[in-house]
Design an enzyme around this catalytic site. Sequence first.
Site, PDB file in Angstrom:
ATOM      1  N   LEU A  97       6.856 -66.096  -4.850  1.00 35.53           N
ATOM      2  CA  LEU A  97       7.111 -64.897  -5.635  1.00 35.53           C
ATOM      3  C   LEU A  97       8.396 -64.298  -5.078  1.00 35.53           C
ATOM      4  CD1 LEU A  97       3.584 -63.195  -5.837  1.00 35.53           C
ATOM      5  CD2 LEU A  97       4.868 -64.202  -7.740  1.00 35.53           C
ATOM      6  N   ASP A  98       9.330 -63.906  -5.945  1.00 35.51           N
ATOM      7  CA  ASP A  98      10.588 -63.381  -5.431  1.00 35.51           C
ATOM      8  C   ASP A  98      10.384 -61.996  -4.815  1.00 35.51           C
ATOM      9  OD1 ASP A  98      10.830 -61.379  -7.478  1.00 35.51           O
ATOM     10  OD2 ASP A  98      11.620 -62.889  -8.839  1.00 35.51           O
ATOM     11  N   LYS A  99      11.419 -61.509  -4.167  1.00 33.36           N
ATOM     12  CA  LYS A  99      11.316 -60.274  -3.390  1.00 33.36           C
ATOM     13  C   LYS A  99      10.804 -59.102  -4.222  1.00 33.36           C
ATOM     14  CE  LYS A  99      14.096 -57.125  -0.534  1.00 33.36           C
ATOM     15  NZ  LYS A  99      15.457 -56.808  -0.022  1.00 33.36           N
TER      16      LYS A  99
END
Length: 232
Positions: A97-99
Amino acid sequence: MLSKQGVCSRSEAARWILAGRVRVDGRVVRDPEFPIVQGRQRIGVDDDAVVAAERIWLMLNKPRGLLTTASDERGRDTVYRCLDDAGLPWLAPVGRLDKASEGLLLFSNDPVWAAGITDPATGPDKTYHVQIDRLADAALLARLVAGVVSGGTTLSAKSVKVLRQGEKNAWLEIVLDEGRNRQIRRLLAAFDIQVLRLVRVAIGDLELGGLAKGQWRRLTAAEAASLAPLPS
């Protein structure tokens, strides 16, 4: 073989081998590609015999703002902050999951199982709740499912529905049957739609449920097996 036994990551195993810390049948091996026949050879690290680690599968409710990586060269916080002092063995994220995204993130020291989860052809569907900066109508939902070509790649959703709408924005439920890098953000950006929040709420039949943000729990073997076959 070290990574397959859940002892460490492939990159860490390669570093150990190149440093001369790994022995096979009593002999130092410095080739990370040295062939190993499981069950027929003795593997040791620093003169200690390697024992396969207990297989662990766990789920984390990832908070927004954390990177899905083991370490960051710029010193930014990573998802491992949530696992500190838990007494767990080496674990790797299963997918990413991206930031700016949050929600259900899996970890395991079982690379075969993890590969089954992330396989775009056979892996389980992933379900997201996404807040966008506009209202959504049937035409928009149809376009998101039909997809768009971006950077030579076709991006699309398996299904999309409206969860609720306010005066200026909407929450959508978007289901993906494959997981390309930043797929939802890139798909929506192609239609000039801004993502305000993105939360993964389920992988296959495994739901985030009431797990608090930043908290984690182990999966049972039955839960893990429902997502991908467990190695025998």
